[in-house]
Write a protein that holds these residues in place. Structure first.
Motif, PDB file in Angstrom:
ATOM      1  N   ARG A   1      69.667  11.462  75.269  1.00  0.00           N
ATOM      2  CA  ARG A   1      70.470  10.255  75.127  1.00  0.00           C
ATOM      3  C   ARG A   1      71.974  10.547  75.000  1.00  0.00           C
ATOM      4  O   ARG A   1      72.777   9.612  74.975  1.00  0.00           O
ATOM      5  CB  ARG A   1      69.993   9.456  73.916  1.00  0.00           C
ATOM      6  CG  ARG A   1      68.721   8.666  74.196  1.00  0.00           C
ATOM      7  CD  ARG A   1      69.020   7.504  75.133  1.00  0.00           C
ATOM      8  NE  ARG A   1      67.802   6.826  75.572  1.00  0.00           N
ATOM      9  CZ  ARG A   1      67.288   6.953  76.772  1.00  0.00           C
ATOM     10  NH1 ARG A   1      67.861   7.745  77.666  1.00  0.00           N
ATOM     11  NH2 ARG A   1      66.202   6.285  77.120  1.00  0.00           N
ATOM     12  N   LEU A   2      72.365  11.802  74.956  1.00  0.00           N
ATOM     13  CA  LEU A   2      73.773  12.161  74.785  1.00  0.00           C
ATOM     14  C   LEU A   2      74.500  12.089  76.126  1.00  0.00           C
ATOM     15  O   LEU A   2      74.105  12.724  77.104  1.00  0.00           O
ATOM     16  CB  LEU A   2      73.889  13.567  74.204  1.00  0.00           C
ATOM     17  CG  LEU A   2      75.288  14.016  73.748  1.00  0.00           C
ATOM     18  CD1 LEU A   2      75.759  13.157  72.567  1.00  0.00           C
ATOM     19  CD2 LEU A   2      75.259  15.489  73.343  1.00  0.00           C
ATOM     20  N   ALA A   3      75.580  11.329  76.156  1.00  0.00           N
ATOM     21  CA  ALA A   3      76.368  11.183  77.376  1.00  0.00           C
ATOM     22  C   ALA A   3      77.128  12.475  77.691  1.00  0.00           C
ATOM     23  O   ALA A   3      77.303  13.346  76.831  1.00  0.00           O
ATOM     24  CB  ALA A   3      77.359  10.029  77.228  1.00  0.00           C
ATOM     25  N   ARG A   4      77.582  12.584  78.909  1.00  0.00           N
ATOM     26  CA  ARG A   4      78.407  13.730  79.289  1.00  0.00           C
ATOM     27  C   ARG A   4      79.666  13.754  78.424  1.00  0.00           C
ATOM     28  O   ARG A   4      80.367  12.754  78.292  1.00  0.00           O
ATOM     29  CB  ARG A   4      78.788  13.623  80.769  1.00  0.00           C
ATOM     30  CG  ARG A   4      79.593  14.802  81.283  1.00  0.00           C
ATOM     31  CD  ARG A   4      79.863  14.656  82.769  1.00  0.00           C
ATOM     32  NE  ARG A   4      80.617  15.788  83.276  1.00  0.00           N
ATOM     33  CZ  ARG A   4      80.988  15.926  84.548  1.00  0.00           C
ATOM     34  NH1 ARG A   4      80.667  14.972  85.434  1.00  0.00           N
ATOM     35  NH2 ARG A   4      81.669  16.977  84.929  1.00  0.00           N
ATOM     36  N   GLY A   5      79.952  14.896  77.814  1.00  0.00           N
ATOM     37  CA  GLY A   5      81.090  15.006  76.910  1.00  0.00           C
ATOM     38  C   GLY A   5      80.844  14.427  75.532  1.00  0.00           C
ATOM     39  O   GLY A   5      81.769  14.354  74.714  1.00  0.00           O
ATOM     40  N   GLY A   6      79.591  14.015  75.249  1.00  0.00           N
ATOM     41  CA  GLY A   6      79.289  13.374  73.977  1.00  0.00           C
ATOM     42  C   GLY A   6      79.130  14.358  72.828  1.00  0.00           C
ATOM     43  O   GLY A   6      79.031  15.573  73.016  1.00  0.00           O
ATOM     44  N   GLN A   7      79.075  13.800  71.613  1.00  0.00           N
ATOM     45  CA  GLN A   7      78.964  14.597  70.396  1.00  0.00           C
ATOM     46  C   GLN A   7      77.858  14.042  69.494  1.00  0.00           C
ATOM     47  O   GLN A   7      77.752  12.825  69.325  1.00  0.00           O
ATOM     48  CB  GLN A   7      80.275  14.571  69.602  1.00  0.00           C
ATOM     49  CG  GLN A   7      81.511  15.017  70.350  1.00  0.00           C
ATOM     50  CD  GLN A   7      82.750  14.915  69.476  1.00  0.00           C
ATOM     51  OE1 GLN A   7      82.894  15.624  68.469  1.00  0.00           O
ATOM     52  NE2 GLN A   7      83.656  14.024  69.842  1.00  0.00           N
ATOM     53  N   ILE A   8      77.069  14.934  68.933  1.00  0.00           N
ATOM     54  CA  ILE A   8      76.146  14.607  67.847  1.00  0.00           C
ATOM     55  C   ILE A   8      76.826  15.072  66.564  1.00  0.00           C
ATOM     56  O   ILE A   8      77.175  16.254  66.439  1.00  0.00           O
ATOM     57  CB  ILE A   8      74.797  15.309  68.024  1.00  0.00           C
ATOM     58  CG1 ILE A   8      74.146  14.910  69.361  1.00  0.00           C
ATOM     59  CG2 ILE A   8      73.862  14.988  66.857  1.00  0.00           C
ATOM     60  CD1 ILE A   8      72.979  15.792  69.749  1.00  0.00           C
ATOM     61  N   VAL A   9      77.044  14.169  65.633  1.00  0.00           N
ATOM     62  CA  VAL A   9      77.844  14.485  64.446  1.00  0.00           C
ATOM     63  C   VAL A   9      76.975  14.397  63.197  1.00  0.00           C
ATOM     64  O   VAL A   9      76.259  13.413  62.982  1.00  0.00           O
ATOM     65  CB  VAL A   9      79.049  13.521  64.313  1.00  0.00           C
ATOM     66  CG1 VAL A   9      79.980  13.997  63.194  1.00  0.00           C
ATOM     67  CG2 VAL A   9      79.819  13.423  65.628  1.00  0.00           C
TER      68      VAL A   9
ATOM     69  N   LEU B   1      77.351  18.896  67.372  1.00  0.00           N
ATOM     70  CA  LEU B   1      76.537  19.491  68.415  1.00  0.00           C
ATOM     71  C   LEU B   1      76.943  18.859  69.737  1.00  0.00           C
ATOM     72  O   LEU B   1      77.049  17.637  69.839  1.00  0.00           O
ATOM     73  CB  LEU B   1      75.051  19.237  68.168  1.00  0.00           C
ATOM     74  CG  LEU B   1      74.493  19.633  66.800  1.00  0.00           C
ATOM     75  CD1 LEU B   1      72.999  19.311  66.733  1.00  0.00           C
ATOM     76  CD2 LEU B   1      74.735  21.095  66.507  1.00  0.00           C
ATOM     77  N   SER B   2      77.161  19.678  70.740  1.00  0.00           N
ATOM     78  CA  SER B   2      77.567  19.166  72.039  1.00  0.00           C
ATOM     79  C   SER B   2      77.333  20.237  73.097  1.00  0.00           C
ATOM     80  O   SER B   2      76.962  21.369  72.779  1.00  0.00           O
ATOM     81  CB  SER B   2      79.048  18.745  72.028  1.00  0.00           C
ATOM     82  OG  SER B   2      79.868  19.814  71.611  1.00  0.00           O
ATOM     83  N   ARG B   3      77.542  19.857  74.352  1.00  0.00           N
ATOM     84  CA  ARG B   3      77.323  20.808  75.439  1.00  0.00           C
ATOM     85  C   ARG B   3      78.543  21.682  75.673  1.00  0.00           C
ATOM     86  O   ARG B   3      78.452  22.716  76.340  1.00  0.00           O
ATOM     87  CB  ARG B   3      76.959  20.037  76.708  1.00  0.00           C
ATOM     88  CG  ARG B   3      75.684  19.199  76.559  1.00  0.00           C
ATOM     89  CD  ARG B   3      75.303  18.520  77.870  1.00  0.00           C
ATOM     90  NE  ARG B   3      74.131  17.665  77.695  1.00  0.00           N
ATOM     91  CZ  ARG B   3      74.197  16.349  77.481  1.00  0.00           C
ATOM     92  NH1 ARG B   3      75.387  15.754  77.438  1.00  0.00           N
ATOM     93  NH2 ARG B   3      73.093  15.639  77.315  1.00  0.00           N
ATOM     94  N   ALA B   4      79.691  21.265  75.165  1.00  0.00           N
ATOM     95  CA  ALA B   4      80.936  22.038  75.256  1.00  0.00           C
ATOM     96  C   ALA B   4      81.737  21.778  73.990  1.00  0.00           C
ATOM     97  O   ALA B   4      81.372  20.911  73.182  1.00  0.00           O
ATOM     98  CB  ALA B   4      81.728  21.626  76.494  1.00  0.00           C
ATOM     99  N   ALA B   5      82.801  22.518  73.796  1.00  0.00           N
ATOM    100  CA  ALA B   5      83.611  22.356  72.584  1.00  0.00           C
ATOM    101  C   ALA B   5      84.065  20.903  72.446  1.00  0.00           C
ATOM    102  O   ALA B   5      84.488  20.284  73.432  1.00  0.00           O
ATOM    103  CB  ALA B   5      84.815  23.277  72.636  1.00  0.00           C
ATOM    104  N   PRO B   6      83.976  20.330  71.252  1.00  0.00           N
ATOM    105  CA  PRO B   6      84.382  18.928  71.070  1.00  0.00           C
ATOM    106  C   PRO B   6      85.864  18.747  71.371  1.00  0.00           C
ATOM    107  O   PRO B   6      86.670  19.646  71.140  1.00  0.00           O
ATOM    108  CB  PRO B   6      84.067  18.653  69.592  1.00  0.00           C
ATOM    109  CG  PRO B   6      83.954  19.989  68.943  1.00  0.00           C
ATOM    110  CD  PRO B   6      83.478  20.933  69.997  1.00  0.00           C
ATOM    111  N   PRO B   7      86.229  17.584  71.892  1.00  0.00           N
ATOM    112  CA  PRO B   7      87.629  17.356  72.271  1.00  0.00           C
ATOM    113  C   PRO B   7      88.535  17.215  71.056  1.00  0.00           C
ATOM    114  O   PRO B   7      88.082  16.922  69.950  1.00  0.00           O
ATOM    115  CB  PRO B   7      87.564  16.048  73.068  1.00  0.00           C
ATOM    116  CG  PRO B   7      86.374  15.331  72.487  1.00  0.00           C
ATOM    117  CD  PRO B   7      85.381  16.418  72.165  1.00  0.00           C
ATOM    118  N   THR B   8      89.810  17.415  71.288  1.00  0.00           N
ATOM    119  CA  THR B   8      90.824  17.176  70.262  1.00  0.00           C
ATOM    120  C   THR B   8      91.344  15.754  70.420  1.00  0.00           C
ATOM    121  O   THR B   8      91.608  15.317  71.542  1.00  0.00           O
ATOM    122  CB  THR B   8      91.993  18.161  70.413  1.00  0.00           C
ATOM    123  OG1 THR B   8      91.495  19.495  70.296  1.00  0.00           O
ATOM    124  CG2 THR B   8      93.066  17.918  69.361  1.00  0.00           C
TER     125      THR B   8
END
Length: 267
Positions: free
Chosen positions: A153-161, A206-213
């Motif tokens: 369910r996580l979108a592209r560029g999304g974050q699980i916090v 948790l994410s597929r890449a480093a979380p954005p700033t």
């Protein structure tokens, strides 16, 4: 990761936990009402830190999945500057509180995150918020099902916090091994095809890449919202509260300016 991979991870790192409870109809541990129903209780400190973290971002076109809606405090705070909030709970009193708010972009559904099912939750989410990933879990197989559901369910560029405090908490009668630290979280996240990041001392992503700033623009709006709440906080905590917030804002702006390539601007 395949079932074989999850079994190997369980064997190597989490042997104290049962692998499969055998309950496919209603997995998870059901606490008593005093620990489960949060519809009339105050927002917890770990939930508040998660909210403080996501408030730094521009959420106007973002979909948020809030797992464990409690008192719907997150919806009260964010409904005005987010595209949509979908909340889940296993407790009907929390659903009733959510329905009384009447926000057009906020809906709440009964959903068991350990079931792995997602028919009642359509689409992808830019943010999935869950301050208590592990302690209500029954077995490693259903933990894997939850992570598979979140990843799907996580979108592209999304974050699980999530948050360190909620991740570590377990009630007295539960298996203490359900108390996870960051390394435990990183191990199961990797099994689900995700990476774990410490964004500060308490909040984990948790994410597929480093979380954005956050951009300078979105962070400035965040600081403006915090400033609007300062009079009450200063009355309770004194001028030191104002000084701490001011120092954090200046520090972040200086670091952000140094990290941006020449000719770029915040949005």
């Amino acid at each position: 990761m395949t079932d074989v991979g999850w079994r190997k991870l369980h064997e190597l790192r989490f042997p104290e936990l049962p692998f499969d409870c055998g309950n496919s109809s209603d997995p998870g541990i059901v606490y008593g009402p005093d620990l489960r129903d949060w519809s009339a209780k105050a927002t917890t400190s770990d939930q508040y830190r998660i909210e403080k973290y996501i408030d730094r971002f521009d959420l106007r076109d973002r979909r948020v999945l809030h797992v464990g809606i409690g008192n719907s405090g997150l919806a009260r705070r964010f409904h005005g500057h987010v595209k949509e909030i979908v909340g889940t709970t296993i407790d009907k009193p929390e659903i009733r509180v959510a329905q009384t708010l009447g926000y057009p972009n906020y809906s709440a559904v009964l959903h068991n995150k350990y079931s792995g099912g997602s028919a009642s939750l359509a689409g992808k989410f830019d943010l999935i918020l869950d301050n208590n990933l592990t302690s209500p879990c029954c077995c490693f197989a259903h933990l894997a099902a939850m992570f598979s559901f979140y990843e799907d369910r996580l979108a592209r560029g999304g974050q699980i916090v999530t948050d360190r405090e909620g991740l570590a908490w377990v009630p007295p009668e539960s298996n203490r091994r359900w108390s996870f630290d960051f390394d435990d979280l990183a191990a199961v996240a990797s099994a689900a095809g995700l990476a774990a990041f410490r964004v500060n001392r308490n909040v984990y992503v948790l994410s597929r890449a480093a979380p954005p700033t956050p951009t300078i623009g979105s962070f400035s709006r965040h600081m403006a919202r915090r400033a609007a709440m300062l009079p009450g906080k200063i009355a309770r905590s004194g001028p030191r509260k104002l000084a701490r917030v001011s120092r954090k804002a200046v520090k972040w702006l200086m670091m952000s300016a140094r990290s941006r390539p020449p000719g770029t601007h915040g949005q």
